[in-house]
Design a protein around this motif. Structure first.
Motif, PDB file in Angstrom:
ATOM      1  N   VAL A  74       0.858  -1.189   0.000  1.00 56.62           N
ATOM      2  CA  VAL A  74       0.000   0.000   0.000  1.00 56.62           C
ATOM      3  C   VAL A  74       0.894   1.239   0.000  1.00 56.62           C
ATOM      4  O   VAL A  74       1.904   1.295   0.708  1.00 56.62           O
ATOM      5  N   ALA A  75       0.539   2.207  -0.821  1.00 58.75           N
ATOM      6  CA  ALA A  75       1.324   3.438  -0.939  1.00 58.75           C
ATOM      7  C   ALA A  75       0.482   4.615  -0.445  1.00 58.75           C
ATOM      8  O   ALA A  75      -0.670   4.789  -0.859  1.00 58.75           O
ATOM      9  N   LEU A  76       1.059   5.404   0.443  1.00 56.57           N
ATOM     10  CA  LEU A  76       0.419   6.622   0.940  1.00 56.57           C
ATOM     11  C   LEU A  76       1.206   7.821   0.427  1.00 56.57           C
ATOM     12  O   LEU A  76       2.427   7.754   0.248  1.00 56.57           O
ATOM     13  N   GLY A  77       0.518   8.928   0.199  1.00 57.09           N
ATOM     14  CA  GLY A  77       1.218  10.100  -0.301  1.00 57.09           C
ATOM     15  C   GLY A  77       0.483  11.385   0.005  1.00 57.09           C
ATOM     16  O   GLY A  77      -0.733  11.399   0.256  1.00 57.09           O
ATOM     17  N   ALA A  78       1.226  12.473   0.006  1.00 57.57           N
ATOM     18  CA  ALA A  78       0.675  13.819   0.147  1.00 57.57           C
ATOM     19  C   ALA A  78       1.397  14.705  -0.855  1.00 57.57           C
ATOM     20  O   ALA A  78       2.577  14.493  -1.142  1.00 57.57           O
ATOM     21  N   ASP A  79       0.692  15.668  -1.409  1.00 57.29           N
ATOM     22  CA  ASP A  79       1.327  16.532  -2.400  1.00 57.29           C
ATOM     23  C   ASP A  79       0.796  17.955  -2.312  1.00 57.29           C
ATOM     24  O   ASP A  79      -0.320  18.210  -1.848  1.00 57.29           O
ATOM     25  N   LEU A  80       1.628  18.851  -2.767  1.00 56.39           N
ATOM     26  CA  LEU A  80       1.313  20.271  -2.810  1.00 56.39           C
ATOM     27  C   LEU A  80       1.557  20.766  -4.225  1.00 56.39           C
ATOM     28  O   LEU A  80       2.639  20.557  -4.775  1.00 56.39           O
ATOM     29  N   GLY A  81       0.542  21.379  -4.828  1.00 55.38           N
ATOM     30  CA  GLY A  81       0.669  21.938  -6.166  1.00 55.38           C
ATOM     31  C   GLY A  81       0.619  23.459  -6.108  1.00 55.38           C
ATOM     32  O   GLY A  81      -0.294  24.032  -5.515  1.00 55.38           O
ATOM     33  N   ILE A  82       1.601  24.100  -6.712  1.00 60.66           N
ATOM     34  CA  ILE A  82       1.666  25.561  -6.760  1.00 60.66           C
ATOM     35  C   ILE A  82       1.526  25.976  -8.217  1.00 60.66           C
ATOM     36  O   ILE A  82       2.363  25.620  -9.055  1.00 60.66           O
ATOM     37  N   ARG A  83       0.469  26.709  -8.532  1.00 60.53           N
ATOM     38  CA  ARG A  83       0.187  27.060  -9.917  1.00 60.53           C
ATOM     39  C   ARG A  83       1.204  28.072 -10.433  1.00 60.53           C
ATOM     40  O   ARG A  83       1.385  29.147  -9.848  1.00 60.53           O
ATOM     41  N   LEU A  84       1.879  27.707 -11.528  1.00 59.47           N
ATOM     42  CA  LEU A  84       2.821  28.611 -12.170  1.00 59.47           C
ATOM     43  C   LEU A  84       2.204  29.318 -13.371  1.00 59.47           C
ATOM     44  O   LEU A  84       2.618  30.422 -13.722  1.00 59.47           O
ATOM     45  N   SER A  85       1.231  28.661 -14.008  1.00 58.76           N
ATOM     46  CA  SER A  85       0.518  29.240 -15.141  1.00 58.76           C
ATOM     47  C   SER A  85      -0.811  28.509 -15.269  1.00 58.76           C
ATOM     48  O   SER A  85      -1.132  27.640 -14.454  1.00 58.76           O
TER      49      SER A  85
END
Length: 248
Positions: A73-84
């Motif tokens: 099982v894979a767990l993850g967290a992510d943050l996206g910062i809009r550049l365009s």
């Protein structure tokens, strides 16, 4: 004068009616005040390590362990910062852990019981990359209002750092004396990595997004401790995951 007054009055009335109609039309739609600049998400999925190096070959040969046993099982967290409009800077953190109970393939104990041990394999990737959307994620309907699109596929890639830990604990056989002994072996280290990804976002409303993603990573690292002298451990693998993100 009366005619001009009536014209200007009529124009004012029409402007008020038009403004009220526009406001009502906007109110009837789902929109955000301004284009979101950040998304924060959490994922759960399934990791399939390639597990194709010397330590994995030895483990499968000597113990009742198969390649698919290292899947986890894979767990993850992510943050996206809009550049365009179509490009995000993507920061991610993951965790994968498999623990496999096994026994010696060729030997049994002097008490005619199996010789038992446990093997654990953990990977923790930290990544930074770019995510490119193939369609518009939404549209601006005024200087302030922004409406999210429903479906937005993406591709991406990047680099990062992967920490791993490989552990074995239990009973083992000394092949020179055939003695059975209890011990604990471990190796842990870090390595650079590279990855590619593809998936899609599906808007569930103004703020919430359902995301599905497949990612392949390339990495390998030295083995230490009692495993010194082994080839680099293979940390390559595929991860498929889904989860939810929120627009901020």
């Amino acid at each position: 004068m009366k005619y001009r007054f009536r014209q200007s009055s009529m124009a004012a009335v029409l402007a008020v009616i038009g403004g009220a109609w526009a406001a009502e039309a906007l109110a009837a739609q789902d929109f955000l005040f301004g284009r979101p600049s950040v998304t924060l998400g959490a994922r759960i999925g399934y990791a399939i390590p390639r597990a194709d190096s010397e330590i994995f070959d030895l483990t499968r040969r000597e113990l009742t362990v198969e390649k698919e046993d290292f899947n986890a099982v894979a767990l993850g967290a992510d943050l996206g910062i809009r550049l365009s409009d179509r490009i995000d800077l993507a920061l991610g953190l993951g965790y994968e852990n498999s623990e496999i109970d096994s026994e010696s393939r060729e030997f049994i104990g002097t008490d005619d019981l199996p010789i038992l041990q446990t093997t654990a394999f953990r990977r923790v990737p930290f990544t930074v990359g770019l995510k490119a959307y193939l369609t518009e994620r939404g549209r601006r309907i005024s200087d302030l209002a922004w409406i999210p699109g429903k479906f937005a596929p993406f591709v991406g890639g990047g680099v990062g750092f992967m920490w791993y830990e490989f552990e074995q604990e239990g009973e083992f056989v000394d092949y020179e004396t055939l003695d059975i002994f209890y011990d604990y072996f471990s190796s842990r280290a870090g390595s650079s990595l590279a990855y590619v990804t593809a998936g899609f976002d599906y808007s569930l409303g103004l703020r919430w997004i359902l995301t599905a993603e497949a990612r392949y990573s390339w990495a390998s690292a030295d083995m230490g401790g009692p495993f010194i002298g082994f080839d680099d451990i293979d940390l390559n693998g595929l991860r498929a995951a889904f989860g939810f993100s929120v627009r901020l």
